[in-house]
Design an enzyme around this catalytic site. Sequence first.
Site, mmCIF file in Angstrom:
data_model
loop_
_atom_site.group_PDB
_atom_site.id
_atom_site.type_symbol
_atom_site.label_atom_id
_atom_site.label_comp_id
_atom_site.label_asym_id
_atom_site.label_seq_id
_atom_site.Cartn_x
_atom_site.Cartn_y
_atom_site.Cartn_z
ATOM 1 N N HIS A 54 4.810 -2.554 -7.872
ATOM 2 C CA HIS A 54 5.057 -1.117 -7.554
ATOM 3 C C HIS A 54 6.015 -0.816 -8.704
ATOM 4 O O HIS A 54 6.318 0.201 -8.916
ATOM 5 C CB HIS A 54 5.678 -0.954 -6.006
ATOM 6 N N ASP B 293 -3.318 3.808 -6.949
ATOM 7 C CA ASP B 293 -3.871 2.871 -6.403
ATOM 8 C C ASP B 293 -4.161 1.612 -7.374
ATOM 9 O O ASP B 293 -4.537 1.728 -8.525
ATOM 10 C CB ASP B 293 -5.209 3.033 -5.696
ATOM 11 N N LEU C 215 7.731 20.523 -15.421
ATOM 12 C CA LEU C 215 7.013 20.702 -14.355
ATOM 13 C C LEU C 215 7.421 20.200 -13.053
ATOM 14 O O LEU C 215 8.544 19.691 -12.894
ATOM 15 C CB LEU C 215 5.662 19.777 -14.620
HETATM 16 C C1 FPP Z 1 -1.232 1.845 -3.961
HETATM 17 O O1 FPP Z 1 -1.495 0.555 -4.486
HETATM 18 C C2 FPP Z 1 0.136 2.182 -3.777
HETATM 19 C C3 FPP Z 1 1.099 2.273 -3.043
HETATM 20 C C4 FPP Z 1 0.736 2.203 -1.586
HETATM 21 C C5 FPP Z 1 2.612 2.536 -3.355
HETATM 22 C C6 FPP Z 1 2.777 3.379 -4.434
HETATM 23 C C7 FPP Z 1 4.199 3.364 -4.977
HETATM 24 C C8 FPP Z 1 4.916 3.610 -6.043
HETATM 25 C C9 FPP Z 1 4.048 3.614 -7.332
HETATM 26 C C10 FPP Z 1 6.322 3.267 -6.133
HETATM 27 C C11 FPP Z 1 6.878 4.661 -5.559
HETATM 28 C C12 FPP Z 1 8.083 5.301 -6.246
HETATM 29 C C13 FPP Z 1 8.151 6.435 -6.882
HETATM 30 C C14 FPP Z 1 9.407 6.558 -7.515
HETATM 31 C C15 FPP Z 1 7.270 7.620 -6.541
HETATM 32 P P1 FPP Z 1 -1.768 -0.818 -3.538
HETATM 33 O O2 FPP Z 1 -0.380 -1.307 -3.415
HETATM 34 O O3 FPP Z 1 -2.416 -0.504 -2.314
HETATM 35 O O4 FPP Z 1 -2.355 -1.685 -4.512
HETATM 36 P P2 FPP Z 1 -3.952 -2.521 -4.106
HETATM 37 O O5 FPP Z 1 -4.984 -1.598 -3.792
HETATM 38 O O6 FPP Z 1 -4.074 -3.158 -5.298
HETATM 39 O O7 FPP Z 1 -3.484 -3.530 -2.913
#
Ligand code: FPP
Length: 221
Positions: free
Chosen positions: A29, A12, A118
């Site tokens: 992201h 997050d 892993l």
């Molecule tokens: C939460 O933070 C994050 C997500 C909903 C998406 C996470 C996705 C990635 C890290 C990329 C995925 C790709 C791979 C290869 C696994 P948020 O966007 O809700 O952030 P905020 O809390 O600051 O709004």
Amino acid sequence: MQKLRHIGFIMDGNRRWAKARGLSHEAGHYEGVEALKRVVRACSELKVEYVSVFAFSTENWKRTKREVDAIFELVEKFSKTPPEEIRLKFSGSIDKLPQKIVDAVRFAEEKTKNNGGLLLNICLNYGGRDEIVNAVNKILDKKLSRVGEKTLEKYLDTYPLPPLDAVVRTGGEMRLSNFMLYSAAYAELFFIDTLWPDITEKDILSVYEKYLSRQRKFGGD
Ligand code: FPP
């Protein structure tokens, strides 16, 4: 000594990280994937066997198309060039995703299945309740009438991974948000303020040491 075999991450804080720098959500992201690579390396060094991450929840469809597409693009790119030596697994309602994503993730699972490192389990179009409901429906389709935990577990998306030993959520919020509910039943929980793109090897080491010092009781004395 207590072992950390399986750790989960609720990644997050990507958008807050981006906003603080005047960048787009998509840039947040992108950095999130770079952070994931660091975390996988750190966990490998600590001999963790399984790492599960929450990449896209069944609720994340509520975000803008631009952001959803960007996350899928990152998943597609990562699937085509995964870090060496790791095995990849994708859990969730994968078959409901766009065909090119389905193809990319299935290809990655196949290509990495004999690697020795892993196992990285990426929860994609995943919801913890959804996983349990789907398992129950698969059991009903098989016309099984009464089942125990061992049988139910075989129908979960995350099978055959062992239960989560620890769940780490970055970004300061303290909730599970529907992440691997069945598997996390006895997991040790860690909530850290660091935004996901800022997570370092030191953060992982600190969680690892705290985990080793916790007494796990599994409902016993
Ligand atoms: C939460 O933070 C994050 C997500 C909903 C998406 C996470 C996705 C990635 C890290 C990329 C995925 C790709 C791979 C290869 C696994 P948020 O966007 O809700 O952030 P905020 O809390 O600051 O709004």
